[in-house]
Write an enzyme that holds these catalytic residues in place. Sequence first.
Site, short mmCIF file in Angstrom:
data_model
loop_
_atom_site.label_atom_id
_atom_site.label_comp_id
_atom_site.label_asym_id
_atom_site.label_seq_id
_atom_site.Cartn_x
_atom_site.Cartn_y
_atom_site.Cartn_z
CB SER A 8 -1.92 74.37 92.37
OG SER A 8 -1.91 75.51 92.62
CG HIS A 45 -6.47 77.56 92.51
ND1 HIS A 45 -5.99 77.20 91.39
CD2 HIS A 45 -6.12 76.39 93.36
CE1 HIS A 45 -5.26 76.87 92.02
NE2 HIS A 45 -4.65 77.03 93.10
#
Length: 264
Positions: A94, A242
């Site tokens: 990320s 995620h």
Amino acid sequence: MAPATTSIWLRRYASPAPPRVRLLCLPHAGGSATFFHSWGRALGEDVEVLTARYPGRQERIAETPLTSIEELADAFAAELRPYLDVPLALFGHSMGASVGYEVALRLEAHHRTALALLMVSCRKPPHLLTPRTWRLSGTPEGRARTGRLYGADAELVEEVRRLGGTDAALLEDEGMRELLLPAIRADFEAVDRYTARRGAPLGCPVVGYLGADDPDITGAEAAAWSAVAPKGFDLKVLPGGHFYLTDQRDALLEDIHARLEQVR
């Protein structure tokens, strides 16, 4: 065996054998070095793992967190100079993927050293990034009064919950929330300020990793990292969202280990 701390920025898991390759792991917004603790001895006896220690959390809790991807990259590029005696690979998740990309550019520009491999997880490439305006809630007057660029604490907590991961559970505790939110807020500001820019090509291969159900990035967007990877690009999609790398840890490490085996 406990990791050997060698700098304020890096936690080092010394390999049993002389390292053939090093891997630096860069965590997500709000994340810390311990997110990758279980990776420290999992990639083979000749792979030395380093994990990034961002200011404003854990051992560095008293420090002011940085609010710029570029500042973080400057610091890590400088700290990595003693570790360039063997090939260096980076894995960034990320926000950490953007930090890793900027570190790679700095190593090439200032130290004439190309990474052996850049691995980017659940993050759009630099030329596709867009501002996350959801955090600009509240009135301009309120933001000026509080000094906070982004919304209320509850909004930050809700976003962390939406994305999942271990940080979401920690934020359920009020005491932990007070400790963690300043770093999360600063990291989110760094992410939001790092908007689309022309992607400079890298002198190393790039691998993209993606959770198949990540709500914020598509396979096509992850594959667009190929535009800055003239030395080669591959995309690996694993089940999950995620934070796929928590449930898919073993599969992910197996894939990373296989790629690092090719580094000589």
